[in-house]
Scaffold this motif. Structure first.
Motif, PDB file in Angstrom:
ATOM      1  N   LYS A 170      57.872  15.131   6.210  1.00 24.59           N
ATOM      2  CA  LYS A 170      56.809  14.646   7.089  1.00 24.59           C
ATOM      3  C   LYS A 170      57.339  14.372   8.496  1.00 24.59           C
ATOM      4  O   LYS A 170      56.678  14.696   9.482  1.00 24.59           O
ATOM      5  CB  LYS A 170      56.163  13.385   6.512  1.00 24.59           C
ATOM      6  CG  LYS A 170      55.314  13.690   5.292  1.00 24.59           C
ATOM      7  CD  LYS A 170      54.352  12.587   4.950  1.00 24.59           C
ATOM      8  CE  LYS A 170      54.969  11.484   4.181  1.00 24.59           C
ATOM      9  NZ  LYS A 170      54.002  10.520   3.654  1.00 24.59           N
TER      10      LYS A 170
ATOM     11  N   LYS B  47      56.097  16.392  11.856  1.00 22.16           N
ATOM     12  CA  LYS B  47      55.597  15.665  13.026  1.00 22.16           C
ATOM     13  C   LYS B  47      56.386  16.065  14.268  1.00 22.16           C
ATOM     14  O   LYS B  47      55.811  16.316  15.333  1.00 22.16           O
ATOM     15  CB  LYS B  47      55.685  14.156  12.781  1.00 22.16           C
ATOM     16  CG  LYS B  47      55.086  13.333  13.893  1.00 22.16           C
ATOM     17  CD  LYS B  47      55.072  11.865  13.548  1.00 22.16           C
ATOM     18  CE  LYS B  47      54.425  11.073  14.676  1.00 22.16           C
ATOM     19  NZ  LYS B  47      54.334   9.667  14.380  1.00 22.16           N
TER      20      LYS B  47
ATOM     21  N   GLY C 221      55.271  19.265  15.473  1.00 20.36           N
ATOM     22  CA  GLY C 221      53.865  19.312  15.846  1.00 20.36           C
ATOM     23  C   GLY C 221      53.052  20.250  14.971  1.00 20.36           C
ATOM     24  O   GLY C 221      52.061  20.823  15.408  1.00 20.36           O
TER      25      GLY C 221
ATOM     26  N   THR D 137      50.484  21.058  12.167  1.00 12.48           N
ATOM     27  CA  THR D 137      49.334  20.409  11.551  1.00 12.48           C
ATOM     28  C   THR D 137      49.126  20.902  10.114  1.00 12.48           C
ATOM     29  O   THR D 137      49.655  21.950   9.727  1.00 12.48           O
ATOM     30  CB  THR D 137      48.046  20.707  12.343  1.00 12.48           C
ATOM     31  OG1 THR D 137      47.772  22.112  12.255  1.00 12.48           O
ATOM     32  CG2 THR D 137      48.184  20.281  13.797  1.00 12.48           C
ATOM     33  N   GLN D 138      48.329  20.149   9.376  1.00 13.68           N
ATOM     34  CA  GLN D 138      47.997  20.571   8.021  1.00 13.68           C
ATOM     35  C   GLN D 138      47.225  21.885   8.049  1.00 13.68           C
ATOM     36  O   GLN D 138      47.382  22.711   7.150  1.00 13.68           O
ATOM     37  CB  GLN D 138      47.206  19.485   7.299  1.00 13.68           C
ATOM     38  CG  GLN D 138      48.068  18.294   6.964  1.00 13.68           C
ATOM     39  CD  GLN D 138      47.364  17.266   6.104  1.00 13.68           C
ATOM     40  OE1 GLN D 138      46.323  17.518   5.517  1.00 13.68           O
ATOM     41  NE2 GLN D 138      47.949  16.079   6.016  1.00 13.68           N
ATOM     42  N   MET D 139      46.437  22.102   9.093  1.00 14.37           N
ATOM     43  CA  MET D 139      45.700  23.362   9.223  1.00 14.37           C
ATOM     44  C   MET D 139      46.676  24.527   9.386  1.00 14.37           C
ATOM     45  O   MET D 139      46.496  25.579   8.774  1.00 14.37           O
ATOM     46  CB  MET D 139      44.746  23.302  10.420  1.00 14.37           C
ATOM     47  CG  MET D 139      43.924  24.559  10.571  1.00 14.37           C
ATOM     48  SD  MET D 139      42.775  24.854   9.203  1.00 14.37           S
ATOM     49  CE  MET D 139      41.467  23.766   9.645  1.00 14.37           C
ATOM     50  N   GLU D 140      47.713  24.343  10.186  1.00 13.82           N
ATOM     51  CA  GLU D 140      48.733  25.394  10.352  1.00 13.82           C
ATOM     52  C   GLU D 140      49.428  25.689   9.029  1.00 13.82           C
ATOM     53  O   GLU D 140      49.697  26.846   8.709  1.00 13.82           O
ATOM     54  CB  GLU D 140      49.773  24.983  11.390  1.00 13.82           C
ATOM     55  CG  GLU D 140      49.312  25.075  12.820  1.00 13.82           C
ATOM     56  CD  GLU D 140      50.411  24.640  13.765  1.00 13.82           C
ATOM     57  OE1 GLU D 140      51.198  25.503  14.202  1.00 13.82           O
ATOM     58  OE2 GLU D 140      50.483  23.423  14.051  1.00 13.82           O
TER      59      GLU D 140
ATOM     60  N   LEU E  57      42.596  21.905   2.516  1.00 13.14           N
ATOM     61  CA  LEU E  57      43.453  20.959   3.237  1.00 13.14           C
ATOM     62  C   LEU E  57      43.843  19.786   2.345  1.00 13.14           C
ATOM     63  O   LEU E  57      44.919  19.218   2.515  1.00 13.14           O
ATOM     64  CB  LEU E  57      42.749  20.446   4.496  1.00 13.14           C
ATOM     65  CG  LEU E  57      42.630  21.432   5.644  1.00 13.14           C
ATOM     66  CD1 LEU E  57      41.893  20.795   6.815  1.00 13.14           C
ATOM     67  CD2 LEU E  57      43.988  21.926   6.093  1.00 13.14           C
TER      68      LEU E  57
ATOM     69  N   ASN F 234      47.550  18.321   1.786  1.00 12.66           N
ATOM     70  CA  ASN F 234      47.847  16.897   1.894  1.00 12.66           C
ATOM     71  C   ASN F 234      48.555  16.372   0.653  1.00 12.66           C
ATOM     72  O   ASN F 234      49.531  15.616   0.751  1.00 12.66           O
ATOM     73  CB  ASN F 234      46.550  16.125   2.149  1.00 12.66           C
ATOM     74  CG  ASN F 234      46.794  14.677   2.424  1.00 12.66           C
ATOM     75  OD1 ASN F 234      46.965  13.891   1.499  1.00 12.66           O
ATOM     76  ND2 ASN F 234      46.826  14.322   3.693  1.00 12.66           N
TER      77      ASN F 234
END
Length: 69
Positions: free
Chosen positions: A6, A10, A13, A15-18, A28, A32
């Motif tokens: 995690k 971060k 950068g 994202t969960q979408m990526e 998603l 997660n």
């Protein structure tokens, strides 16, 4: 449980979408669950995620760096 992963996500950068797109995961919520250690990444998914992270950060993380705690 997946604190190192995690932190690196971060930092990059990402994202969960990526992650969803890169790993071809439709939900998603599944992404997660995997990031939070409540579901497991497949070996293929882990390798693809490692590639994405290394590309974004121009780094050389190994699977052990990201997934072994």
């Amino acid at each position: 449980m997946m604190e190192k992963l995690k932190k690196v996500l971060k930092e990059a950068g990402i994202t969960q979408m990526e992650i969803s797109k890169a790993l071809n995961i439709k939900s998603l919520s599944t992404v997660n669950l995997k990031i939070n250690g409540k579901a497991e990444f497949t070996t293929k998914e882990a390798n693809e995620l490692k590639k994405l992270i290394n590309k974004k950060l121009n780094s050389n993380y190994t699977l052990e760096d990201l997934f072994i705690f």
